[in-house]
Design a protein around this motif. Structure first.
Motif, mmCIF file in Angstrom:
data_model
loop_
_atom_site.group_PDB
_atom_site.id
_atom_site.type_symbol
_atom_site.label_atom_id
_atom_site.label_comp_id
_atom_site.label_asym_id
_atom_site.label_seq_id
_atom_site.Cartn_x
_atom_site.Cartn_y
_atom_site.Cartn_z
ATOM 1 N N HIS A 3 0.890 -1.377 0.055
ATOM 2 C CA HIS A 3 0.148 0.026 -0.206
ATOM 3 C C HIS A 3 0.883 1.453 -0.022
ATOM 4 O O HIS A 3 0.714 2.363 -0.788
ATOM 5 C CB HIS A 3 -1.062 -0.153 1.190
ATOM 6 N N ALA A 4 1.929 1.373 0.842
ATOM 7 C CA ALA A 4 2.801 2.578 1.061
ATOM 8 C C ALA A 4 3.494 2.453 -0.588
ATOM 9 O O ALA A 4 3.580 3.816 -0.954
ATOM 10 C CB ALA A 4 3.845 2.296 2.059
ATOM 11 N N PHE A 5 3.969 1.635 -0.951
ATOM 12 C CA PHE A 5 4.549 1.550 -2.496
ATOM 13 C C PHE A 5 3.539 2.244 -3.344
ATOM 14 O O PHE A 5 4.122 2.850 -4.046
ATOM 15 C CB PHE A 5 5.071 0.021 -2.732
ATOM 16 N N LYS A 6 2.487 2.016 -3.401
ATOM 17 C CA LYS A 6 1.243 2.366 -4.289
ATOM 18 C C LYS A 6 1.255 3.902 -4.087
ATOM 19 O O LYS A 6 0.946 4.694 -5.210
ATOM 20 C CB LYS A 6 -0.003 1.526 -4.315
ATOM 21 N N ILE A 7 1.172 4.215 -2.765
ATOM 22 C CA ILE A 7 1.248 5.695 -2.628
ATOM 23 C C ILE A 7 2.282 6.488 -3.253
ATOM 24 O O ILE A 7 1.874 7.546 -3.792
ATOM 25 C CB ILE A 7 1.131 5.842 -1.111
ATOM 26 N N VAL A 8 3.268 5.991 -3.029
ATOM 27 C CA VAL A 8 4.645 6.779 -3.474
ATOM 28 C C VAL A 8 4.526 6.682 -5.110
ATOM 29 O O VAL A 8 4.659 7.771 -5.724
ATOM 30 C CB VAL A 8 5.884 6.139 -3.009
ATOM 31 N N VAL A 9 4.252 5.687 -5.626
ATOM 32 C CA VAL A 9 3.931 5.528 -6.967
ATOM 33 C C VAL A 9 3.053 6.619 -7.485
ATOM 34 O O VAL A 9 3.187 7.488 -8.448
ATOM 35 C CB VAL A 9 3.595 4.170 -7.566
ATOM 36 N N ARG A 37 13.687 2.068 0.271
ATOM 37 C CA ARG A 37 13.829 1.670 1.700
ATOM 38 C C ARG A 37 12.613 0.430 1.841
ATOM 39 O O ARG A 37 12.453 -0.396 2.502
ATOM 40 C CB ARG A 37 13.472 2.709 2.404
ATOM 41 N N LEU A 38 11.443 0.717 1.109
ATOM 42 C CA LEU A 38 10.306 -0.040 1.245
ATOM 43 C C LEU A 38 10.605 -1.524 0.605
ATOM 44 O O LEU A 38 10.198 -2.586 1.113
ATOM 45 C CB LEU A 38 9.061 0.401 0.583
ATOM 46 N N THR A 39 11.217 -1.494 -0.517
ATOM 47 C CA THR A 39 11.785 -2.844 -1.140
ATOM 48 C C THR A 39 12.663 -3.515 0.137
ATOM 49 O O THR A 39 12.382 -4.679 0.023
ATOM 50 C CB THR A 39 12.235 -2.633 -2.256
ATOM 51 N N GLN A 40 13.744 -2.842 0.465
ATOM 52 C CA GLN A 40 14.634 -3.331 1.594
ATOM 53 C C GLN A 40 13.757 -4.093 2.469
ATOM 54 O O GLN A 40 14.221 -5.106 3.000
ATOM 55 C CB GLN A 40 15.776 -2.468 2.057
ATOM 56 N N ALA A 41 12.984 -3.226 3.022
ATOM 57 C CA ALA A 41 12.177 -3.765 4.229
ATOM 58 C C ALA A 41 11.286 -5.066 3.932
ATOM 59 O O ALA A 41 11.438 -5.851 4.625
ATOM 60 C CB ALA A 41 11.238 -2.597 4.768
#
Length: 70
Positions: A3-9, A37-41
Motif C-alpha cells: 500500500h505504501a509503495f502504491k502511494i509513492v507511485v 527502503r520499502l523494497t529493502q524492508a
C-alpha cells in the motif's frame, strides 16, 4: 508495504515536471529512495527501513503542510 509503495507511485505520477522541473527532480529522487527502503524492508522483513521511510515521508508531509499554510 504494498500500500505504501502504491502511494509513492501515485505521488510520482502526480508531479508536474513542466511547472517545476527542479522540484520534481528532487522529489523523484526522494521518492526513489523511499521506494528502495520499502523494497529493502520487504525483502529483509525488517522494520528499520520502514521506520526510515516513514520518517522521511512524515517530514515531507510537514514541509508540504507548512508551504500550504504560507
Amino acid at each position: 508495504i504494498d500500500h505504501a509503495f502504491k502511494i509513492v507511485v501515485e505521488l510520482v505520477a502526480a508531479l508536474d515536471h513542466a511547472a517545476a522541473p527542479e522540484l520534481c527532480a528532487n522529489l523523484v529522487a526522494l521518492y526513489d529512495f523511499v521506494t528502495e527502503r520499502l523494497t529493502q524492508a520487504n525483502l529483509a522483513m525488517a522494520t528499520e527501513p520502514l521506520d526510515h521511510a516513514g520518517r522521511i515521508m512524515a517530514e515531507l508531509g510537514g514541509a508540504f503542510r507548512e508551504a500550504h499554510r504560507r
